[in-house]
Design a protein around this motif. Structure first.
Motif, PDB file in Angstrom:
ATOM      1  N   LEU A  15       5.004  -7.115 -13.929  1.00  9.17           N
ATOM      2  CA  LEU A  15       5.148  -6.713 -12.536  1.00  9.17           C
ATOM      3  C   LEU A  15       4.111  -7.383 -11.643  1.00  9.17           C
ATOM      4  O   LEU A  15       4.404  -7.748 -10.498  1.00  9.17           O
ATOM      5  CB  LEU A  15       5.040  -5.189 -12.415  1.00  9.17           C
ATOM      6  N   THR A  16       2.909  -7.566 -12.151  1.00  4.31           N
ATOM      7  CA  THR A  16       1.861  -8.213 -11.375  1.00  4.31           C
ATOM      8  C   THR A  16       2.229  -9.655 -11.061  1.00  4.31           C
ATOM      9  O   THR A  16       1.972 -10.153  -9.956  1.00  4.31           O
ATOM     10  CB  THR A  16       0.525  -8.161 -12.140  1.00  4.31           C
ATOM     11  N   ILE A  17       2.848 -10.325 -12.017  1.00  2.00           N
ATOM     12  CA  ILE A  17       3.242 -11.719 -11.817  1.00  2.00           C
ATOM     13  C   ILE A  17       4.457 -11.832 -10.895  1.00  2.00           C
ATOM     14  O   ILE A  17       4.495 -12.682  -9.999  1.00  2.00           O
ATOM     15  CB  ILE A  17       3.548 -12.383 -13.180  1.00  2.00           C
ATOM     16  N   LYS A  18       5.437 -10.954 -11.071  1.00  2.00           N
ATOM     17  CA  LYS A  18       6.712 -11.103 -10.379  1.00  2.00           C
ATOM     18  C   LYS A  18       6.792 -10.401  -9.030  1.00  2.00           C
ATOM     19  O   LYS A  18       7.667 -10.728  -8.230  1.00  2.00           O
ATOM     20  CB  LYS A  18       7.843 -10.593 -11.275  1.00  2.00           C
ATOM     21  N   SER A  19       5.897  -9.460  -8.757  1.00  2.00           N
ATOM     22  CA  SER A  19       5.992  -8.698  -7.513  1.00  2.00           C
ATOM     23  C   SER A  19       4.652  -8.677  -6.783  1.00  2.00           C
ATOM     24  O   SER A  19       3.725  -7.997  -7.220  1.00  2.00           O
ATOM     25  CB  SER A  19       6.450  -7.263  -7.800  1.00  2.00           C
ATOM     26  N   PRO A  20       4.533  -9.380  -5.670  1.00  2.00           N
ATOM     27  CA  PRO A  20       3.275  -9.331  -4.905  1.00  2.00           C
ATOM     28  C   PRO A  20       2.991  -7.941  -4.348  1.00  2.00           C
ATOM     29  O   PRO A  20       1.825  -7.553  -4.218  1.00  2.00           O
ATOM     30  CB  PRO A  20       3.503 -10.350  -3.784  1.00  2.00           C
ATOM     31  N   GLU A  21       4.056  -7.173  -4.040  1.00  2.00           N
ATOM     32  CA  GLU A  21       3.829  -5.815  -3.536  1.00  2.00           C
ATOM     33  C   GLU A  21       3.212  -4.942  -4.629  1.00  2.00           C
ATOM     34  O   GLU A  21       2.264  -4.188  -4.367  1.00  2.00           O
ATOM     35  CB  GLU A  21       5.142  -5.185  -3.062  1.00  2.00           C
ATOM     36  N   PHE A  22       3.748  -5.050  -5.838  1.00  2.00           N
ATOM     37  CA  PHE A  22       3.168  -4.270  -6.931  1.00  2.00           C
ATOM     38  C   PHE A  22       1.719  -4.664  -7.153  1.00  2.00           C
ATOM     39  O   PHE A  22       0.845  -3.810  -7.338  1.00  2.00           O
ATOM     40  CB  PHE A  22       3.958  -4.469  -8.224  1.00  2.00           C
ATOM     41  N   ARG A  23       1.452  -5.964  -7.131  1.00  2.00           N
ATOM     42  CA  ARG A  23       0.094  -6.444  -7.364  1.00  2.00           C
ATOM     43  C   ARG A  23      -0.880  -5.856  -6.347  1.00  2.00           C
ATOM     44  O   ARG A  23      -1.982  -5.411  -6.693  1.00  2.00           O
ATOM     45  CB  ARG A  23       0.068  -7.971  -7.310  1.00  2.00           C
ATOM     46  N   ALA A  24      -0.474  -5.806  -5.072  1.00  2.00           N
ATOM     47  CA  ALA A  24      -1.351  -5.274  -4.034  1.00  2.00           C
ATOM     48  C   ALA A  24      -1.577  -3.778  -4.217  1.00  2.00           C
ATOM     49  O   ALA A  24      -2.717  -3.293  -4.124  1.00  2.00           O
ATOM     50  CB  ALA A  24      -0.751  -5.557  -2.660  1.00  2.00           C
ATOM     51  N   TRP A  25      -0.504  -3.028  -4.484  1.00  2.00           N
ATOM     52  CA  TRP A  25      -0.662  -1.583  -4.640  1.00  2.00           C
ATOM     53  C   TRP A  25      -1.411  -1.241  -5.921  1.00  2.00           C
ATOM     54  O   TRP A  25      -2.203  -0.290  -5.953  1.00  2.00           O
ATOM     55  CB  TRP A  25       0.704  -0.901  -4.614  1.00  2.00           C
ATOM     56  N   TRP A  26      -1.173  -2.007  -6.978  1.00  2.00           N
ATOM     57  CA  TRP A  26      -1.875  -1.744  -8.234  1.00  2.00           C
ATOM     58  C   TRP A  26      -3.372  -1.983  -8.062  1.00  2.00           C
ATOM     59  O   TRP A  26      -4.196  -1.179  -8.501  1.00  2.00           O
ATOM     60  CB  TRP A  26      -1.317  -2.645  -9.333  1.00  2.00           C
ATOM     61  N   ASN A  27      -3.732  -3.054  -7.407  1.00  2.00           N
ATOM     62  CA  ASN A  27      -5.148  -3.355  -7.191  1.00  2.00           C
ATOM     63  C   ASN A  27      -5.801  -2.367  -6.234  1.00  2.00           C
ATOM     64  O   ASN A  27      -7.026  -2.229  -6.221  1.00  2.00           O
ATOM     65  CB  ASN A  27      -5.306  -4.784  -6.669  1.00  2.00           C
ATOM     66  N   GLY A  28      -4.983  -1.693  -5.406  1.00  2.00           N
ATOM     67  CA  GLY A  28      -5.529  -0.678  -4.522  1.00  2.00           C
ATOM     68  C   GLY A  28      -5.970   0.579  -5.243  1.00  2.00           C
ATOM     69  O   GLY A  28      -6.681   1.410  -4.680  1.00  2.00           O
ATOM     70  N   HIS A  29      -5.562   0.743  -6.496  1.00  2.00           N
ATOM     71  CA  HIS A  29      -6.015   1.832  -7.371  1.00  2.00           C
ATOM     72  C   HIS A  29      -5.660   3.216  -6.839  1.00  2.00           C
ATOM     73  O   HIS A  29      -6.342   4.203  -7.131  1.00  2.00           O
ATOM     74  CB  HIS A  29      -7.527   1.744  -7.593  1.00  2.00           C
ATOM     75  N   GLN A  30      -4.585   3.320  -6.037  1.00  2.00           N
ATOM     76  CA  GLN A  30      -4.122   4.635  -5.611  1.00  2.00           C
ATOM     77  C   GLN A  30      -3.304   5.269  -6.737  1.00  2.00           C
ATOM     78  O   GLN A  30      -2.637   4.573  -7.506  1.00  2.00           O
ATOM     79  CB  GLN A  30      -3.258   4.509  -4.350  1.00  2.00           C
ATOM     80  N   VAL A  31      -3.350   6.592  -6.829  1.00  2.00           N
ATOM     81  CA  VAL A  31      -2.577   7.309  -7.835  1.00  2.00           C
ATOM     82  C   VAL A  31      -1.678   8.325  -7.139  1.00  2.00           C
ATOM     83  O   VAL A  31      -1.969   8.785  -6.031  1.00  2.00           O
ATOM     84  CB  VAL A  31      -3.473   8.015  -8.868  1.00  2.00           C
ATOM     85  N   HIS A  32      -0.579   8.653  -7.809  1.00  2.00           N
ATOM     86  CA  HIS A  32       0.386   9.579  -7.218  1.00  2.00           C
ATOM     87  C   HIS A  32       1.065  10.362  -8.328  1.00  2.00           C
ATOM     88  O   HIS A  32       1.509   9.786  -9.330  1.00  2.00           O
ATOM     89  CB  HIS A  32       1.443   8.818  -6.406  1.00  2.00           C
ATOM     90  N   GLU A  33       1.147  11.672  -8.148  1.00  2.00           N
ATOM     91  CA  GLU A  33       1.853  12.528  -9.105  1.00  2.00           C
ATOM     92  C   GLU A  33       3.079  13.105  -8.409  1.00  2.00           C
ATOM     93  O   GLU A  33       2.966  13.816  -7.408  1.00  2.00           O
ATOM     94  CB  GLU A  33       0.954  13.661  -9.599  1.00  2.00           C
ATOM     95  N   ARG A  34       4.251  12.788  -8.935  1.00  2.00           N
ATOM     96  CA  ARG A  34       5.489  13.233  -8.311  1.00  2.00           C
ATOM     97  C   ARG A  34       5.817  14.662  -8.744  1.00  2.00           C
ATOM     98  O   ARG A  34       5.927  14.946  -9.932  1.00  2.00           O
ATOM     99  CB  ARG A  34       6.640  12.291  -8.662  1.00  2.00           C
ATOM    100  N   THR A  35       5.970  15.545  -7.776  1.00  2.00           N
ATOM    101  CA  THR A  35       6.342  16.929  -8.036  1.00  2.00           C
ATOM    102  C   THR A  35       7.638  17.292  -7.320  1.00  2.00           C
ATOM    103  O   THR A  35       8.523  17.908  -7.886  1.00  2.00           O
ATOM    104  CB  THR A  35       5.230  17.881  -7.588  1.00  2.00           C
ATOM    105  N   HIS A  36       7.748  16.916  -6.068  1.00  2.00           N
ATOM    106  CA  HIS A  36       8.958  17.129  -5.285  1.00  2.00           C
ATOM    107  C   HIS A  36       8.868  16.244  -4.052  1.00  2.00           C
ATOM    108  O   HIS A  36       7.799  15.752  -3.702  1.00  2.00           O
ATOM    109  CB  HIS A  36       9.107  18.605  -4.869  1.00  2.00           C
ATOM    110  N   GLY A  37       9.989  16.057  -3.403  1.00  2.00           N
ATOM    111  CA  GLY A  37       9.962  15.213  -2.214  1.00  2.00           C
ATOM    112  C   GLY A  37      11.362  14.866  -1.747  1.00  2.00           C
ATOM    113  O   GLY A  37      12.361  15.431  -2.210  1.00  2.00           O
TER     114      GLY A  37
END
Length: 297
Positions: A206-228
Motif C-alpha cells: 500500500l505504501t508503494i502503490k498509494s500516495p494517500e495511504f503513505r501520507a496517512w500511515w506516516n501521520g501515525h493517526q489511529v482510529h477504532e471503528r465502533t459506529h458511524g
C-alpha cells in the motif's frame, strides 16, 4: 513493524500536532512566531512531570520500558482518545508481546456465525479480522461493496480494496475520510501485533502503490471503528447513506461483525431494498416459463 522507533515517531507526531494554547501553556509576548512546530520537548517534559533527557530518549527510541504513570501523563499532555491511548501502550510494550506471541494463527469464522450472516438478506453484513481481512460476508454486502469471494485469498482485505480498487473510490462519496479512518484502524492493529509478516507485506504494498495511504500511515493517526455513517453510491440503485455498527465477537479474538442499516422510510432505505431484490435476482435467477406444446389431436 512497531517498536521503540515507532513509539518515538508517534510521540514526535503528537508533539508537533499539539499547540501551546491547546496544552494550556501561555505563550509570552514576542514569541508568537515560534520556529518549532507544536510543543518543544522541554514543554512536554514539564507537562508530563519527567526530565527533558528522559523524554528525549523516549522520542529517540533509547528507552526500553516507560512506566504506566509516564504513559498516562503523556496521554494527558497529548489529549489522546481511548484508541490512541491503547496504541501508545502497545508501542511501548513490543518486547513483552514478542515473548508471548511469536506465531499469529490463521483466523476462521465459526460456521454458526457464517450461517447467521448469510441469513441476513435485508442488511449488508461482514466480518473483519486481523489486518482488516474480510473473513466472511453475505450476498448483500458483496453486492454493495465488492465480491470478496471472487478475489484471490490474499486480496480479500478491506484496506487493500479501499485504497487500490477504483470502484471503492467511486463507491464512497466521502472517500478521503473513509480511507483515512481505515489506515488508522490498520495502524492500531500494527501497534498490537508488531511482528506480523503479512501485515508488513500489506503495508509495504500500500505504501508503494498509494500516495494517500503513505501520507496517512506516516501521520501515525489511529482510529477504532465502533459506529458511524457512510455516504455511498451504487451503480445499480444510486445513492445510499449507510449507518454501520461494529460489534466485537466474544470468543473470537480480533473479529468484528459489521452490520449496515439505513433509516426507515428514507430514499436510502428504498435503494437498499432495491439492491437486495436485484441481488436476489442475480443470485437466484428464476427459470423462464416454457410454452406448452400441444399434443397430437
Amino acid at each position: 513493524m512497531a517498536g521503540h522507533a515507532d513509539l518515538g515517531d508517534f510521540l514526535r507526531r503528537r508533539r508537533a500536532a499539539m499547540t501551546p494554547e491547546a496544552a494550556g501553556l501561555a505563550v509570552p509576548p514576542g514569541q508568537s512566531g515560534r520556529r518549532v512546530r507544536g510543543l518543544r520537548r522541554e514543554e512536554v517534559a514539564h507537562l508530563a512531570g519527567v526530565s527533558v533527557d528522559y523524554y528525549t530518549r523516549l522520542e529517540q527510541g533509547r528507552h526500553a520500558s516507560p512506566s504506566e504513570a509516564v504513559l498516562d501523563a503523556l496521554a494527558r499532555v497529548f489529549q489522546l482518545d481511548a484508541a490512541a491511548r491503547t496504541h501508545l501502550t502497545d508501542l511501548a510494550r513490543p518486547a513483552r508481546r514478542r515473548a508471548t506471541a511469536v506465531r499469529i494463527p490463521a483466523q476462521r469464522v465459526r460456521p454458526a456465525m457464517a450461517q447467521l450472516i448469510a441469513s441476513m438478506t435485508d442488511h449488508p453484513a461482514f466480518v473483519i479480522g486481523r489486518r482488516t481481512d474480510v473473513l466472511a460476508s453475505n450476498a448483500l454486502a458483496r453486492a454493495l461493496l465488492t465480491d470478496w469471494t471472487r478475489l484471490p485469498p490474499k486480496h480479500r482485505n478491506y484496506t487493500r480494496w479501499v485504497f487500490l480498487d477504483p470502484d471503492a473510490r467511486a463507491a464512497f462519496l466521502n472517500w478521503p475520510t473513509v480511507a483515512a479512518e481505515v489506515a488508522g484502524t490498520l495502524r492500531l492493529y500494527a501497534g498490537r501485533f508488531p511482528d506480523d509478516p503479512q501485515l508488513t507485506e500489506l503495508v509495504g504494498e500500500l505504501t508503494i502503490k498509494s500516495p494517500e495511504f503513505r501520507a496517512w500511515w506516516n501521520g501515525h493517526q489511529v482510529h477504532e471503528r465502533t459506529h458511524g455513517t457512510k455516504q455511498m453510491v451504487h451503480p445499480v440503485v444510486g445513492p445510499i447513506t449507510i449507518r454501520y455498527e461494529a460489534l466485537a465477537l466474544p470468543g473470537d479474538a480480533d473479529q468484528t461483525l459489521f452490520i449496515y442499516t439505513t433509516d426507515p422510510g428514507s430514499p436510502s432505505h428504498d435503494n437498499l431494498r432495491l439492491l437486495a431484490l436485484w441481488t436476489d435476482q442475480q443470485t437466484n435467477p428464476r427459470p423462464k416459463p416454457t410454452r406448452a406444446v400441444p399434443g397430437p389431436a
